[in-house]
Design a protein around this motif. Structure first.
Motif, PDB file in Angstrom:
ATOM      1  N   ASN A 139      -5.292  -1.669  -7.873  1.00 34.83           N
ATOM      2  CA  ASN A 139      -6.541  -2.438  -7.901  1.00 34.83           C
ATOM      3  C   ASN A 139      -6.334  -3.869  -7.421  1.00 34.83           C
ATOM      4  O   ASN A 139      -7.215  -4.456  -6.782  1.00 34.83           O
ATOM      5  CB  ASN A 139      -7.145  -2.439  -9.296  1.00 34.83           C
ATOM      6  CG  ASN A 139      -7.723  -1.084  -9.682  1.00 34.83           C
ATOM      7  OD1 ASN A 139      -8.179  -0.344  -8.817  1.00 34.83           O
ATOM      8  ND2 ASN A 139      -7.692  -0.751 -10.948  1.00 34.83           N
ATOM      9  N   LYS A 151      -6.158  -3.675  -3.615  1.00 39.19           N
ATOM     10  CA  LYS A 151      -7.500  -3.548  -3.028  1.00 39.19           C
ATOM     11  C   LYS A 151      -8.238  -4.880  -3.044  1.00 39.19           C
ATOM     12  O   LYS A 151      -8.947  -5.227  -2.090  1.00 39.19           O
ATOM     13  CB  LYS A 151      -8.296  -2.499  -3.787  1.00 39.19           C
ATOM     14  CG  LYS A 151      -7.798  -1.077  -3.578  1.00 39.19           C
ATOM     15  CD  LYS A 151      -8.618  -0.084  -4.396  1.00 39.19           C
ATOM     16  CE  LYS A 151      -8.124   1.338  -4.169  1.00 39.19           C
ATOM     17  NZ  LYS A 151      -8.891   2.314  -4.999  1.00 39.19           N
ATOM     18  N   LYS A 199       0.816  -1.216   0.000  1.00 38.51           N
ATOM     19  CA  LYS A 199       0.000   0.000   0.000  1.00 38.51           C
ATOM     20  C   LYS A 199       0.852   1.269   0.000  1.00 38.51           C
ATOM     21  O   LYS A 199       0.380   2.329  -0.433  1.00 38.51           O
ATOM     22  CB  LYS A 199      -0.936  -0.005   1.216  1.00 38.51           C
ATOM     23  CG  LYS A 199      -2.048  -1.028   1.115  1.00 38.51           C
ATOM     24  CD  LYS A 199      -2.760  -1.256   2.436  1.00 38.51           C
ATOM     25  CE  LYS A 199      -3.510  -0.052   2.909  1.00 38.51           C
ATOM     26  NZ  LYS A 199      -4.264  -0.329   4.163  1.00 38.51           N
ATOM     27  N   GLN A 255      -6.647  -7.116  -0.363  1.00 37.55           N
ATOM     28  CA  GLN A 255      -6.853  -6.610   0.990  1.00 37.55           C
ATOM     29  C   GLN A 255      -8.127  -7.175   1.609  1.00 37.55           C
ATOM     30  O   GLN A 255      -8.211  -7.358   2.824  1.00 37.55           O
ATOM     31  CB  GLN A 255      -6.907  -5.082   0.967  1.00 37.55           C
ATOM     32  CG  GLN A 255      -6.884  -4.446   2.352  1.00 37.55           C
ATOM     33  CD  GLN A 255      -6.755  -2.941   2.289  1.00 37.55           C
ATOM     34  OE1 GLN A 255      -6.885  -2.339   1.227  1.00 37.55           O
ATOM     35  NE2 GLN A 255      -6.494  -2.326   3.427  1.00 37.55           N
ATOM     36  N   ARG A 256      -9.113  -7.478   0.757  1.00 36.34           N
ATOM     37  CA  ARG A 256     -10.378  -8.022   1.259  1.00 36.34           C
ATOM     38  C   ARG A 256     -10.229  -9.426   1.817  1.00 36.34           C
ATOM     39  O   ARG A 256     -11.063  -9.870   2.609  1.00 36.34           O
ATOM     40  CB  ARG A 256     -11.424  -8.018   0.132  1.00 36.34           C
ATOM     41  CG  ARG A 256     -11.846  -6.629  -0.308  1.00 36.34           C
ATOM     42  CD  ARG A 256     -13.099  -6.684  -1.167  1.00 36.34           C
ATOM     43  NE  ARG A 256     -12.855  -7.346  -2.433  1.00 36.34           N
ATOM     44  CZ  ARG A 256     -12.520  -6.715  -3.558  1.00 36.34           C
ATOM     45  NH1 ARG A 256     -12.384  -5.399  -3.550  1.00 36.34           N
ATOM     46  NH2 ARG A 256     -12.325  -7.384  -4.673  1.00 36.34           N
TER      47      ARG A 256
END
Length: 348
Positions: A297, A300, A249, A303-304
């Motif tokens: 992207n 992201k 990140k 990260q979930r």
């Protein structure tokens, strides 16, 4: 996929694909669907395109010659001659039928679709879609009957859940086109016939692919190999997950050497990680670059699934976002129960 309001649904044909190992048949339609109802066209467009991630791209391949990849050849023929759609769609159905022999492959409907005006990489281009619905859901239909109402049970397809899909964009023809894929029914690799045997596609080695796969490698290493090879607690694993995600990140470029030094710290952990990476690449049959641009992207998306929750029996969930040094683990001598001591400055 977003921004699909402009998409034109040109032709759709449906074939029934069984599993030949169970004696199920192949039923080919003689005509495409009649699409006069605009509501139905809109629902179909959402069903076909809604599940795709256009950042995660693949291309058709073959071990000897790309022209020997059957699906690539059939799709290329449709792009070359739109009037060959029916013929090539039948070839696609027959080929899928020959690849549907695994015991876990379910009977279902195959949709072959001709699209136009599909948004992709800043342009609006033609595309060919190949979709298979395998999962049926139960629905209740309420209808008036005289002065009362009746209820009937029906089975159908949930338009919000795509089982299997492939979207081929008319670009990069020589390299095997650009392809998006969905396979939501075989996430545990039980029957990878859709991707490996039918489509025969491989990811483009771009920044999205590298970011996604290296983060997946890190997650598997930290949750599986790390606790097996080293005496670490669950909170130690979560701390390493957090440091790995923080690296991606906060950086624009990935460097394997820098990542190992800043995140792994200890040389024995670094060596174990490097060995795990080699085995990971061998098992997945692809090679990860040691340096690449980080794709936000992909970060992201991963990260979930980076779980940073410490679950204690069924009573407590502790969300850990950093500062492993503020967590202390021990065992109570009186009760024999384990405990975590958490240090903080303010309560909010």
């Amino acid at each position: 996929m977003t921004g699909i309001d402009s998409v034109q649904l040109e032709k759709v044909i449906v074939h029934k694909i069984g599993n030949p190992s169970r004696g199920e048949d192949l039923h080919l339609s003689e005509n495409p669907l009649t699409l006069n109802d605009e509501i139905v066209r809109g629902l179909l467009t959402k069903y076909f395109l809604g599940a795709f991630n256009e950042n995660e791209l693949f291309h058709f391949t073959h071990i000897s010659d790309l022209q020997m990849n059957e699906v690539y050849r059939y799709v290329a023929a449709i792009f070359e001659d739109r009037e060959s759609f029916m013929e090539q769609a039948a070839y696609i159905a027959r080929f899928l039928y020959t690849k549907s022999t695994h015991v876990k492959v379910k009977e279902g409907e195959l949709y072959v679709v001709q699209f136009d005006n599909v948004p992709f990489e800043g342009e609006y281009i033609p595309a060919i879609g190949i979709f298979k619905s395998e999962t049926k859901e139960s629905f209740l239909r309420v209808f008036p009957h005289g002065k009362s109402y009746e209820v009937l049970h029906e089975e159908g397809v949930n338009i919000n859940k795509m089982d299997k899909g492939c979207l081929v964009f008319r670009t990069n023809t020589v390299e095997g086109f650009k392809v998006c894929v969905v396979d939501s029914t075989n996430k545990n690799n039980d029957a990878q016939y859709w991707v490996e045997e039918f489509l025969q596609i491989t990811p483009y080695a771009d920044s999205y692919h590298n970011t996604d796969k290296v983060l997946n490698l890190c997650k598997q290493f930290i949750t599986q190999e790390y606790p097996e090879k080293f005496d670490v607690s669950k909170s130690d694993q979560i701390d390493l997950l957090n440091r790995s995600m923080d690296y991606f990140k906060s950086k624009e470029q990935f460097s394997l050497q820098e990542f190992a030094e800043e995140v792994m710290h200890h040389q024995e952990v670094v060596d174990t990680f490097m060995d795990y990476k080699k085995n990971f690449e061998s098992a997945k049959n692809f090679e990860l670059n040691d340096e690449f641009a980080i794709h936000i992207n992909a970060v992201k998306k991963q990260q979930r699934v980076f779980k940073t929750v410490l679950k204690l029996d069924k009573n407590f969930h502790i969300y850990i976002h950093g500062r492993r040094d503020l967590i202390e683990k021990g065992v109570d001598e009186m009760t024999g129960k384990k405990y975590y001591k958490i240090f903080f400055d303010e309560e909010s």
